[in-house]
Structure formats: structure tokens, C-alpha cells
Design a protein around this motif. Sequence first.
Motif, PDB file in Angstrom:
ATOM      1  N   TRP A 104       0.833  -1.196   0.000  1.00  0.00           N
ATOM      2  CA  TRP A 104       0.000   0.000   0.000  1.00  0.00           C
ATOM      3  C   TRP A 104       0.871   1.250   0.000  1.00  0.00           C
ATOM      4  CZ3 TRP A 104      -1.042   4.340   2.836  1.00  0.00           C
ATOM      5  CH2 TRP A 104      -2.241   4.986   2.534  1.00  0.00           C
ATOM      6  N   ASN A 105       0.334   2.329  -0.601  1.00  0.00           N
ATOM      7  CA  ASN A 105       1.075   3.569  -0.736  1.00  0.00           C
ATOM      8  C   ASN A 105       0.145   4.746  -0.451  1.00  0.00           C
ATOM      9  OD1 ASN A 105       2.285   5.923  -2.074  1.00  0.00           O
ATOM     10  ND2 ASN A 105       3.730   4.462  -2.938  1.00  0.00           N
ATOM     11  N   GLY A 106       0.640   5.728   0.247  1.00  0.00           N
ATOM     12  CA  GLY A 106      -0.140   6.920   0.576  1.00  0.00           C
ATOM     13  C   GLY A 106      -0.604   7.723  -0.624  1.00  0.00           C
ATOM     14  N   CYS A 107      -0.057   7.447  -1.795  1.00  0.00           N
ATOM     15  CA  CYS A 107      -0.521   8.162  -2.989  1.00  0.00           C
ATOM     16  C   CYS A 107      -1.906   7.680  -3.425  1.00  0.00           C
ATOM     17  CB  CYS A 107       0.480   8.057  -4.136  1.00  0.00           C
ATOM     18  SG  CYS A 107       0.577   6.431  -4.886  1.00  0.00           S
ATOM     19  N   TYR A 108      -2.427   6.614  -2.810  1.00  0.00           N
ATOM     20  CA  TYR A 108      -3.772   6.136  -3.132  1.00  0.00           C
ATOM     21  C   TYR A 108      -4.854   7.045  -2.544  1.00  0.00           C
ATOM     22  CZ  TYR A 108      -1.308   1.687  -4.035  1.00  0.00           C
ATOM     23  OH  TYR A 108      -0.459   0.709  -4.478  1.00  0.00           O
ATOM     24  N   ILE A 109      -4.475   7.857  -1.567  1.00  0.00           N
ATOM     25  CA  ILE A 109      -5.426   8.759  -0.903  1.00  0.00           C
ATOM     26  C   ILE A 109      -5.678   9.979  -1.780  1.00  0.00           C
ATOM     27  CG2 ILE A 109      -5.751  10.301   1.072  1.00  0.00           C
ATOM     28  CD1 ILE A 109      -4.017   8.418   2.704  1.00  0.00           C
ATOM     29  N   LYS A 110      -6.926  10.389  -1.823  1.00  0.00           N
ATOM     30  CA  LYS A 110      -7.281  11.666  -2.453  1.00  0.00           C
ATOM     31  C   LYS A 110      -7.371  12.670  -1.301  1.00  0.00           C
ATOM     32  CE  LYS A 110      -9.485   9.645  -6.444  1.00  0.00           C
ATOM     33  NZ  LYS A 110      -9.292   8.238  -6.161  1.00  0.00           N
ATOM     34  N   TYR A 111      -6.345  13.483  -1.158  1.00  0.00           N
ATOM     35  CA  TYR A 111      -6.235  14.380  -0.007  1.00  0.00           C
ATOM     36  C   TYR A 111      -7.188  15.565  -0.092  1.00  0.00           C
ATOM     37  CZ  TYR A 111      -2.161  11.636   1.250  1.00  0.00           C
ATOM     38  OH  TYR A 111      -1.335  10.595   1.605  1.00  0.00           O
ATOM     39  N   GLY A 112      -7.336  16.150  -1.249  1.00  0.00           N
ATOM     40  CA  GLY A 112      -8.226  17.300  -1.415  1.00  0.00           C
ATOM     41  C   GLY A 112      -7.669  18.548  -0.769  1.00  0.00           C
ATOM     42  N   THR A 113      -8.174  19.700  -1.225  1.00  0.00           N
ATOM     43  CA  THR A 113      -7.695  20.978  -0.690  1.00  0.00           C
ATOM     44  C   THR A 113      -8.795  21.756   0.015  1.00  0.00           C
ATOM     45  OG1 THR A 113      -8.127  22.016  -2.827  1.00  0.00           O
ATOM     46  CG2 THR A 113      -5.879  21.196  -2.445  1.00  0.00           C
ATOM     47  N   SER A 114     -10.022  21.227  -0.031  1.00  0.00           N
ATOM     48  CA  SER A 114     -11.142  21.896   0.628  1.00  0.00           C
ATOM     49  C   SER A 114     -12.124  20.838   1.117  1.00  0.00           C
ATOM     50  CB  SER A 114     -11.855  22.829  -0.364  1.00  0.00           C
ATOM     51  OG  SER A 114     -12.517  22.057  -1.363  1.00  0.00           O
ATOM     52  N   VAL A 115     -13.053  21.257   1.961  1.00  0.00           N
ATOM     53  CA  VAL A 115     -14.091  20.340   2.428  1.00  0.00           C
ATOM     54  C   VAL A 115     -14.851  19.781   1.224  1.00  0.00           C
ATOM     55  CG1 VAL A 115     -16.206  20.126   3.794  1.00  0.00           C
ATOM     56  CG2 VAL A 115     -14.334  21.540   4.631  1.00  0.00           C
TER      57      VAL A 115
END
Length: 175
Positions: A104-115
Motif C-alpha cells: 500500500w502507498n499513501g498516494c492512493y489517498i485523495k487528499y483534497g484541498t477543501s471540504v
Amino acid sequence: MPFLAHAPNKYAAAGPYPEIKVVSPNPYYAELLMDDYAGFVSEFTAITQYLYHHYRIKNKKIAELLEGIAITEMHHMELLAETIVLLGGEPRIRGAFSTWGHYWNGCYIKYGTSVYDQLQADIEAEKQAIANYRHRIMQIDDPYIQKLLERIIKDEELHLVLFQEASKDLSIPCR
């Protein structure tokens, strides 16, 4: 015994989870489930994404929702791990086909910049999870695993509704 097996949880659909059983060991089925366990679109990805969003969102109601759903996703991960073991697999933090067997890799997360970005990513994650589980039910010819996946889908459908409601509460249109 799973940690949430009998605990009431407003982030899980009504009804019990089925007993964790398999017809017989099947390493191929174990590998298929590894993608749901810790692949690109997986319980592990959902947990880490929702917790990241929980830490970043200032709205307490939405932050609580994200944390509660992440805890339910942890339960799904535990159920999948138990099933993978019964099938003869080893539940490491990796996918199978979706990640070419890589960890697993943290690049799989969609972090987003706003709510808005974060809730939209969470809505899409639930839609993808539901579609993946429905596909997995067609791939795995084991009624015990199919029942488990059908039960997990009920939770994912609830999560989708809860995220969509949270989005509406913010007057943000859902896709």
C-alpha cells in the motif's frame, strides 16, 4: 470475534454481519480480496483517507462522521483479513491485481484541498467500493464470502448516503 460484531453503530447498516466462513481454502479468492483489503480502492485506503479528512476538516459534525465511518471501515478490514486467512492467504498491507502486488502507498489517498474536494473524494470512494464489491461477488463462487460482501455493501451504501447528506448540509452539490 470481530470488535464491532454486536455493538450498535450509527455508521453501520442495521443487521448482523454473517459468520466468517469459507467453503474451502482458495488462494485465488484470497488474492482477489487483497485488493479490497489494502489495494488501490480498499478498506485501508478508505480508513486512511477518511482519517486524514477527519484531522483536516474544521466542521465538528463532518469530522465526527468521517471518524465514525473510518472505524466501520476498520471492521470491514478485520472481516476481510479473517476471510483471507481462512482462504489460505496472508493479509499483508498490499493489494493484488490493482497494485501489481505492491504494498500500500499513501498516494492512493485523495487528499483534497477543501471540504468540498474531500467530501467529493469520499463520495467517489464509496461508489467505487460498492462497484468493486459487486464485481467481487460475481468473481467469487463461495456463498459465505458473497454474504459477507453483500453485508459490507450495505454499510458502504449507508456511508454514501451519509457523505451525500453532509455535502448537502454544506450547500455543496453532489455529483
